[in-house]
Design an enzyme around this catalytic site. Sequence first.
Site, PDB file in Angstrom:
ATOM      1  CG  ASN A   1      30.223  45.216  43.881  1.00 25.53           C
ATOM      2  OD1 ASN A   1      30.729  44.098  44.039  1.00 25.53           O
ATOM      3  ND2 ASN A   1      30.346  45.871  42.761  1.00 25.53           N
ATOM      4  CG  HIS A   2      27.538  43.489  40.739  1.00 25.96           C
ATOM      5  ND1 HIS A   2      27.341  44.716  40.159  1.00 25.96           N
ATOM      6  CD2 HIS A   2      28.805  43.123  40.415  1.00 25.96           C
ATOM      7  CE1 HIS A   2      28.432  45.081  39.502  1.00 25.96           C
ATOM      8  NE2 HIS A   2      29.346  44.130  39.656  1.00 25.96           N
TER       9      HIS A   2
ATOM     10  CG  ASP B   1      33.148  37.038  43.086  1.00 23.64           C
ATOM     11  OD1 ASP B   1      33.730  36.552  44.073  1.00 23.64           O
ATOM     12  OD2 ASP B   1      32.911  38.249  42.964  1.00 23.64           O
TER      13      ASP B   1
ATOM     14  CG  HIS C   1      34.984  43.110  44.186  1.00 31.19           C
ATOM     15  ND1 HIS C   1      33.795  43.378  43.534  1.00 31.19           N
ATOM     16  CD2 HIS C   1      35.789  44.196  43.955  1.00 31.19           C
ATOM     17  CE1 HIS C   1      33.879  44.582  42.953  1.00 31.19           C
ATOM     18  NE2 HIS C   1      35.080  45.084  43.182  1.00 31.19           N
TER      19      HIS C   1
ATOM     20  CD  GLU D   1      29.877  40.557  43.204  1.00 30.73           C
ATOM     21  OE1 GLU D   1      29.175  41.474  43.615  1.00 30.73           O
ATOM     22  OE2 GLU D   1      30.980  40.731  42.674  1.00 30.73           O
ATOM     23  CG  ASN D   2      29.948  38.868  39.590  1.00 26.95           C
ATOM     24  OD1 ASN D   2      30.802  38.568  40.415  1.00 26.95           O
ATOM     25  ND2 ASN D   2      29.667  40.123  39.285  1.00 26.95           N
TER      26      ASN D   2
ATOM     27  CG  HIS E   1      32.390  41.505  47.520  1.00 25.03           C
ATOM     28  ND1 HIS E   1      32.510  40.323  46.827  1.00 25.03           N
ATOM     29  CD2 HIS E   1      32.043  42.443  46.612  1.00 25.03           C
ATOM     30  CE1 HIS E   1      32.230  40.538  45.552  1.00 25.03           C
ATOM     31  NE2 HIS E   1      31.948  41.819  45.395  1.00 25.03           N
TER      32      HIS E   1
ATOM     33  CG  HIS F   1      35.691  38.188  39.314  1.00 24.64           C
ATOM     34  ND1 HIS F   1      34.744  38.269  38.312  1.00 24.64           N
ATOM     35  CD2 HIS F   1      35.043  38.555  40.444  1.00 24.64           C
ATOM     36  CE1 HIS F   1      33.592  38.673  38.820  1.00 24.64           C
ATOM     37  NE2 HIS F   1      33.750  38.862  40.110  1.00 24.64           N
TER      38      HIS F   1
HETATM   39 FE   LIG Z   1      32.324  39.618  41.529  1.00 24.67          FE
HETATM   40 FE   LIG Z   2      31.911  42.469  43.380  1.00 24.30          FE
END
Ligand SMILES: [Fe+2]
Ligand SMILES: [Fe+2]
Length: 262
Positions: free
Chosen positions: A68-69, A8, A176, A39-40, A151, A178
């Site tokens: 999820n983001h 990520d 997810h 995703e981040n 994830h 990290h």
């Molecule tokens: Fe993440």
């Molecule tokens: Fe995530």
Amino acid sequence: MRVLFFGDVVGRSGLKALSFFLGPLKEETKADFVIVNGENAASDGRGLTYDDYLEIYGAGADCVTLGNHFDRKPDILSHLDEEKGIVRPAGYSEEKRGYPSRAYFVPGHGRIRVSNVMGQGLMDRDYASPYEAIDRILRESDEVVHFVDFHAESTSEKGIFAHYLAGKVSAVVGTHTHVQTSDERILNGHTAFMSDVGMCGDYDGIIGFDAETTVDKFVRGKRLSLRPGSGKTLMANAVLVDIDEHSGAARKIERINRKETL
Ligand SMILES: [Fe+2]
Ligand SMILES: [Fe+2]
């Protein structure tokens, strides 16, 4: 086929880390295909904008997976269908846009399928069964080389998912949390697995977010929004998987963890 996968990317420091490390690592590892979990990547660490996606792609990614983001920044949603470099996670029952799995042609090495699946435990929303999602993808595809970004939050759920797929796909790597785990292995002599690849971003932060703000919020109760760390020292976590493109079996999985103070 050698596949390099980055964990990520968190905020501006994550994008900086990626542009600093991706090119040299691709050369050093002789990677044929690069996947990045984005995703981040947005400046606030939640989701990514289309410009963030273009920056990741420009840094050398062939495919960007999410998590999820993925839908936090509305401007990315209109690009999910046509932008072939984006794979959004499976598991959203309401989601009609984009694809949780796409196939790519790697010159000289044939095809690779990349899938992105959400876990269910300790998540912010209810997600559909990852087992049904990946079974559907497997039923509808025939690529021998198949790389899966799972994830999810817990190492146990990741282990269950990877063992469920042992022998059926080339690699299952977790994203997810990290935090890079050191449990890389090859299951059933076929499927490379690691619980979590880690992250790209601020080395001094808390999972990529500014440590001081995070401590002030959670320990001192200050009403602050978390933000990605400034990234004086950058970190890049990745994994290299060497796959036999004729059988789809992983030969080797290697963990990568680099840092650099600017
Ligand atoms: Fe993440
Ligand atoms: Fe995530």
